[in-house]
Design an enzyme around this catalytic site. Structure first.
Site, PDB file in Angstrom:
ATOM      1  CB  SER A 143      40.680   8.797  38.304  1.00 28.46           C
ATOM      2  OG  SER A 143      41.874   8.154  38.732  1.00 28.46           O
ATOM      3  CE1 TYR A 156      38.405   9.145  42.904  1.00 34.68           C
ATOM      4  CE2 TYR A 156      40.310   7.740  42.561  1.00 34.68           C
ATOM      5  CZ  TYR A 156      39.640   8.929  42.323  1.00 34.68           C
ATOM      6  OH  TYR A 156      40.191   9.883  41.514  1.00 34.68           O
TER       7      TYR A 156
HETATM    8  N1  LIG Z   1      45.112  14.447  42.563  1.00 38.26           N
HETATM    9  C1  LIG Z   1      45.150  13.343  41.875  1.00 38.26           C
HETATM   10  O1  LIG Z   1      46.184  12.640  41.846  1.00 38.26           O
HETATM   11  C2  LIG Z   1      43.956  12.889  41.057  1.00 38.26           C
HETATM   12  C3  LIG Z   1      44.136  11.808  40.180  1.00 38.26           C
HETATM   13  C4  LIG Z   1      43.053  11.400  39.409  1.00 38.26           C
HETATM   14  C5  LIG Z   1      41.839  12.035  39.521  1.00 38.26           C
HETATM   15  N2  LIG Z   1      41.693  13.065  40.389  1.00 38.26           N
HETATM   16  C6  LIG Z   1      40.368  13.694  40.480  1.00 38.26           C
HETATM   17  O2  LIG Z   1      40.508  15.106  40.354  1.00 38.26           O
HETATM   18  C7  LIG Z   1      39.490  15.774  41.105  1.00 38.26           C
HETATM   19  C8  LIG Z   1      40.132  16.823  42.010  1.00 38.26           C
HETATM   20  O3  LIG Z   1      41.060  16.181  42.859  1.00 38.26           O
HETATM   21  P1  LIG Z   1      42.180  16.982  43.679  1.00 38.26           P
HETATM   22  O4  LIG Z   1      43.392  16.131  43.702  1.00 38.26           O
HETATM   23  O5  LIG Z   1      42.278  18.371  43.190  1.00 38.26           O
HETATM   24  O6  LIG Z   1      41.529  16.909  45.129  1.00 38.26           O
HETATM   25  P2  LIG Z   1      41.480  17.980  46.314  1.00 38.26           P
HETATM   26  O7  LIG Z   1      42.672  18.857  46.298  1.00 38.26           O
HETATM   27  O8  LIG Z   1      41.167  17.162  47.532  1.00 38.26           O
HETATM   28  O9  LIG Z   1      40.220  18.855  45.929  1.00 38.26           O
HETATM   29  C9  LIG Z   1      38.934  18.292  45.941  1.00 38.26           C
HETATM   30  C10 LIG Z   1      37.942  19.412  45.740  1.00 38.26           C
HETATM   31  O10 LIG Z   1      36.634  18.828  45.815  1.00 38.26           O
HETATM   32  C11 LIG Z   1      35.890  19.546  46.780  1.00 38.26           C
HETATM   33  N3  LIG Z   1      34.987  18.646  47.502  1.00 38.26           N
HETATM   34  C12 LIG Z   1      35.279  17.499  48.158  1.00 38.26           C
HETATM   35  N4  LIG Z   1      34.178  16.986  48.717  1.00 38.26           N
HETATM   36  C13 LIG Z   1      33.166  17.846  48.414  1.00 38.26           C
HETATM   37  C14 LIG Z   1      31.786  17.882  48.736  1.00 38.26           C
HETATM   38  N5  LIG Z   1      31.191  16.950  49.493  1.00 38.26           N
HETATM   39  N6  LIG Z   1      31.045  18.901  48.249  1.00 38.26           N
HETATM   40  C15 LIG Z   1      31.611  19.871  47.490  1.00 38.26           C
HETATM   41  N7  LIG Z   1      32.909  19.899  47.173  1.00 38.26           N
HETATM   42  C16 LIG Z   1      33.679  18.899  47.632  1.00 38.26           C
HETATM   43  C17 LIG Z   1      36.908  20.183  47.721  1.00 38.26           C
HETATM   44  O11 LIG Z   1      36.396  21.396  48.210  1.00 38.26           O
HETATM   45  P3  LIG Z   1      36.159  21.697  49.787  1.00 38.26           P
HETATM   46  O12 LIG Z   1      37.320  21.131  50.526  1.00 38.26           O
HETATM   47  O13 LIG Z   1      36.068  23.202  49.815  1.00 38.26           O
HETATM   48  O14 LIG Z   1      34.881  21.056  50.059  1.00 38.26           O
HETATM   49  C18 LIG Z   1      38.069  20.492  46.788  1.00 38.26           C
HETATM   50  O15 LIG Z   1      37.908  21.764  46.193  1.00 38.26           O
HETATM   51  C19 LIG Z   1      38.740  14.667  41.862  1.00 38.26           C
HETATM   52  O16 LIG Z   1      37.555  14.336  41.167  1.00 38.26           O
HETATM   53  C20 LIG Z   1      39.711  13.501  41.841  1.00 38.26           C
HETATM   54  O17 LIG Z   1      39.061  12.259  41.929  1.00 38.26           O
HETATM   55  C21 LIG Z   1      42.718  13.503  41.172  1.00 38.26           C
END
Ligand SMILES: NC(=O)c1ccc[n+]([C@@H]2O[C@H](COP(=O)([O-])OP(=O)(O)OC[C@H]3O[C@@H](n4cnc5c(N)ncnc54)[C@H](OP(=O)(O)O)[C@@H]3O)[C@@H](O)[C@H]2O)c1
Length: 251
Positions: A143, A156
């Site tokens: 991130s 985080y």
């Molecule tokens: N969106 C942003 O703005 C952003 C910015 C910077 C970095 N990121 C990074 O990008 C990645 C994805 O983020 P996103 O925005 O796509 O989030 P998201 O839509 O909330 O998706 C998160 C994913 O992680 C899985 N997950 C969460 N807890 C888990 C657990 N305990 N065991 C297994 N799977 C788990 C969820 O699956 P289930 O619900 O099926 O468990 C879901 O598929 C993360 O690492 C986040 O830190 C995101």
């Protein structure tokens, strides 16, 4: 910049939604047999069905990544479906709000277990096989807050800084054996349908105004960067941090 990845296999953690789902779609579209994973079996099954409908190869392995054991079990189950894993994408992550004094031990552990411990033990379990075969790729989804730090999400942002350090250590350790380890650092990414829903929210407008791109990113834009790092187009790229953040890191 889109060398096919035909015949390769990938485990994409957290691919039941958001960025991970887009990564699974893009990799499958390039010919990769993708193991979709997450806790939610319904969304996992839907992802697999949609990838297959589009002509790709995918299977779902359910996992709640909260411990070393859960990571090891996921690695074993993923390998038992595809025979081997050539590409590991450590994408699953949780990002709860919380300043230091408001962060409970439970919250701290939940963040570090999923964001740091799970990638650590997935690499420990899967990369030795890549080393034996003389090639493979790991892409860690970090991130933009890893470097900037986020006092309102301090567990985080520090967990992503830890993941960045692991990216460097693994690139040094495994690169000489042909396994490339890199990182993509997304900025604020919001799926298209959600962007429409928050269009009038002043906090969303402020977030957009704060970055040179003047907009949120889309999951697909992160997925394309991951696919690049996983492919031979990035054959000379080791230990890199690819910012896909609309310029947040320089704002
Ligand atoms: N969106 C942003 O703005 C952003 C910015 C910077 C970095 N990121 C990074 O990008 C990645 C994805 O983020 P996103 O925005 O796509 O989030 P998201 O839509 O909330 O998706 C998160 C994913 O992680 C899985 N997950 C969460 N807890 C888990 C657990 N305990 N065991 C297994 N799977 C788990 C969820 O699956 P289930 O619900 O099926 O468990 C879901 O598929 C993360 O690492 C986040 O830190 C995101």
């Amino acid at each position: 910049m889109s060398t096919p990845l035909n015949g390769k296999t990938a485990l994409v953690t957290g691919s039941t939604s958001g960025i991970g789902r887009a990564i699974a779609d893009v990799l499958a579209n390039r010919g990769v047999h993708v193991i979709v994973s997450g806790r939610n079996t319904e969304r996992g099954a839907r992802a697999v069905a949609e990838i297959r409908e589009a002509g790709g190869k995918a299977d779902f392995v359910q996992a709640d990544l909260t411990s070393a054991d859960s990571a090891r079990t996921l690695a074993e189950q993923a390998r038992s479906v595809t025979g081997q894993i050539d590409i590991l994408v450590n994408n699953a992550g949780v990002f709860p709000e919380g300043a230091t004094a408001d962060t409970t031990e439970e919250l701290f552990d939940a963040v570090y277990n999923t964001n740091v411990k799970a990638p650590f033990f997935l690499v420990a379990e899967l990369v030795p096989g890549m080393v034996e075969r003389g090639g493979g790729a790991v892409v860690n989804v970090s991130s933009f807050v890893a470097d900037k730090a986020a006092p309102d999400r301090v567990a985080y942002s520090s967990s992503k800084a830890a993941l960045n350090n692991l990216t460097k250590a693994w690139a040094k350790q495994y690169g000489p054996s042909g396994v490339r380890v890199n990182s993509v650092a997304p900025g604020a990414v919001v799926p298209e349908e959600v962007q429409a829903a928050i269009a009038d929210d002043p906090r969303a407008a402020a977030a957009v105004d704060a970055v040179p791109a003047r907009r949120f990113g889309l999951p697909r834009e992160i997925a394309e960067a991951v696919a690049y790092l996983a492919s031979d187009d990035a054959a000379f790229v080791h230990g890199a941090f690819l910012n896909v953040d609309g310029g947040a890191s320089v704002a």
